[in-house]
Design a protein around this motif. Structure first.
Motif, mmCIF file in Angstrom:
data_model
loop_
_atom_site.group_PDB
_atom_site.id
_atom_site.type_symbol
_atom_site.label_atom_id
_atom_site.label_comp_id
_atom_site.label_asym_id
_atom_site.label_seq_id
_atom_site.Cartn_x
_atom_site.Cartn_y
_atom_site.Cartn_z
ATOM 1 N N LEU A 55 0.860 -1.176 0.000
ATOM 2 C CA LEU A 55 0.000 0.000 0.000
ATOM 3 C C LEU A 55 0.897 1.227 0.000
ATOM 4 O O LEU A 55 1.776 1.372 0.850
ATOM 5 C CB LEU A 55 -0.904 0.001 1.237
ATOM 6 N N ILE A 56 0.682 2.127 -0.967
ATOM 7 C CA ILE A 56 1.575 3.283 -1.088
ATOM 8 C C ILE A 56 0.831 4.614 -1.003
ATOM 9 O O ILE A 56 1.363 5.585 -0.484
ATOM 10 C CB ILE A 56 2.403 3.185 -2.389
ATOM 11 N N TYR A 57 -0.419 4.675 -1.508
ATOM 12 C CA TYR A 57 -1.224 5.894 -1.411
ATOM 13 C C TYR A 57 -2.632 5.515 -0.982
ATOM 14 O O TYR A 57 -3.105 4.408 -1.241
ATOM 15 C CB TYR A 57 -1.320 6.624 -2.763
ATOM 16 N N ARG A 58 -3.313 6.493 -0.359
ATOM 17 C CA ARG A 58 -4.719 6.270 -0.031
ATOM 18 C C ARG A 58 -5.452 7.598 0.084
ATOM 19 O O ARG A 58 -4.860 8.637 0.413
ATOM 20 C CB ARG A 58 -4.878 5.475 1.262
ATOM 21 N N VAL A 59 -6.728 7.547 -0.203
ATOM 22 C CA VAL A 59 -7.637 8.675 -0.026
ATOM 23 C C VAL A 59 -8.799 8.175 0.802
ATOM 24 O O VAL A 59 -9.456 7.200 0.428
ATOM 25 C CB VAL A 59 -8.142 9.225 -1.372
ATOM 26 N N ASP A 60 -9.042 8.796 1.940
ATOM 27 C CA ASP A 60 -10.132 8.401 2.825
ATOM 28 C C ASP A 60 -10.971 9.626 3.127
ATOM 29 O O ASP A 60 -10.523 10.534 3.838
ATOM 30 C CB ASP A 60 -9.599 7.809 4.136
ATOM 31 N N ASN A 61 -12.173 9.666 2.580
ATOM 32 C CA ASN A 61 -13.089 10.770 2.826
ATOM 33 C C ASN A 61 -14.108 10.302 3.861
ATOM 34 O O ASN A 61 -15.037 9.575 3.545
ATOM 35 C CB ASN A 61 -13.784 11.197 1.525
ATOM 36 N N VAL A 70 -10.395 17.056 -0.407
ATOM 37 C CA VAL A 70 -9.924 15.670 -0.344
ATOM 38 C C VAL A 70 -8.415 15.686 -0.160
ATOM 39 O O VAL A 70 -7.730 16.558 -0.694
ATOM 40 C CB VAL A 70 -10.305 14.897 -1.629
ATOM 41 N N CYS A 71 -7.889 14.718 0.595
ATOM 42 C CA CYS A 71 -6.446 14.628 0.838
ATOM 43 C C CYS A 71 -5.895 13.324 0.282
ATOM 44 O O CYS A 71 -6.440 12.249 0.538
ATOM 45 C CB CYS A 71 -6.136 14.710 2.329
ATOM 46 N N LEU A 72 -4.802 13.437 -0.486
ATOM 47 C CA LEU A 72 -4.050 12.266 -0.922
ATOM 48 C C LEU A 72 -2.948 12.021 0.101
ATOM 49 O O LEU A 72 -2.137 12.904 0.365
ATOM 50 C CB LEU A 72 -3.445 12.496 -2.303
ATOM 51 N N MET A 73 -2.929 10.823 0.682
ATOM 52 C CA MET A 73 -1.995 10.509 1.766
ATOM 53 C C MET A 73 -1.092 9.341 1.385
ATOM 54 O O MET A 73 -1.411 8.558 0.483
ATOM 55 C CB MET A 73 -2.778 10.148 3.034
ATOM 56 N N ASP A 74 0.041 9.235 2.101
ATOM 57 C CA ASP A 74 0.849 8.039 1.967
ATOM 58 C C ASP A 74 0.295 6.969 2.893
ATOM 59 O O ASP A 74 -0.726 7.154 3.559
ATOM 60 C CB ASP A 74 2.334 8.341 2.238
ATOM 61 N N LEU A 75 0.971 5.825 2.985
ATOM 62 C CA LEU A 75 0.425 4.724 3.771
ATOM 63 C C LEU A 75 0.390 5.025 5.263
ATOM 64 O O LEU A 75 -0.367 4.394 6.009
ATOM 65 C CB LEU A 75 1.225 3.445 3.530
#
Length: 205
Positions: A55-61, A70-75
């Motif tokens: 898992l390298i990126y995630r978006v959790d709204n 919206v935020c693009l996050m690392d793991l």
């Protein structure tokens, strides 16, 4: 059951400390799997794996009723890019920021010719500290059906995104599972920011 990501585990120790910046540019072509689902229960977003299944990126709204930011996050949950919808405009567009001052806006290009079935979107990028329009960089997203490509101002391919197929029997994994191929020497975190903004404009996130 066909697996979305190729590895058995979600999190793999990469040797990178939580307060360090991972390397987002490589000398070889990189492959990613984008699953347009959040790992947060009842949340909206997406989850991104590298070619090894990490898992390298995630978006959790967490607020599924609103997606104006919206935020693009690392793991680890560190925010890499913040995306904000531009309001009070005739056509929907998104602005994307990061902590180093990078900013870009994604909006649709409208063409007069009805013969061309493809659609395109313009990415205008500049530093938040630079108000000179002459220093802007321009990128483009070209959409051909279920495949879209991201190109730089000279037309050079930077990345391509399409539906993912199973490595075993070539089965289509559905519209919410995508493959993203990023070309060498391209910052894939920046590409991921563009993909998220594009997905928001297309109401797929």
């Amino acid at each position: 059951m066909v697996k979305i990501h190729p590895d058995k585990t979600f999190l793999v120790d990469s040797g990178v400390e939580e307060d360090e910046s991972p390397l987002y540019v490589t000398t070889e072509q990189e492959s990613f799997t984008i699953w347009m689902k959040s790992l947060v229960f009842h949340g909206k977003g997406c989850t991104v794996f590298d070619s090894k299944g990490n898992l390298i990126y995630r978006v959790d709204n967490y607020n599924s009723k609103s997606c104006s930011e919206v935020c693009l996050m690392d793991l680890y949950g560190n925010v890499l890019f913040t995306l904000r919808q531009k309001k009070l405009e005739l056509f929907k567009s998104w602005e994307v920021y990061n902590s180093t001052g990078t900013r870009f806006r994604l909006k649709r290009n409208f063409k007069i010719s009805p013969r061309d079935s493809s659609s395109s979107y313009k990415v205008i990028m500049r530093s938040c500290r630079d108000d000179d329009d002459q220093h802007q960089s321009c990128y483009k997203i070209v959409n051909h059906g279920s495949v879209f490509a991201i190109k730089d101002g000279s037309g050079r391919l930077m990345a391509e995104v399409k539906k993912k197929q199973s490595d075993i029997n070539g089965l289509d994994l559905g519209g919410d599972v995508l493959t993203m191929m990023v070309e060498p020497h391209v910052d894939h975190s920046f590409i991921m920011g563009i993909v998220i903004a594009y997905s928001l404009i297309k109401c797929k996130l």
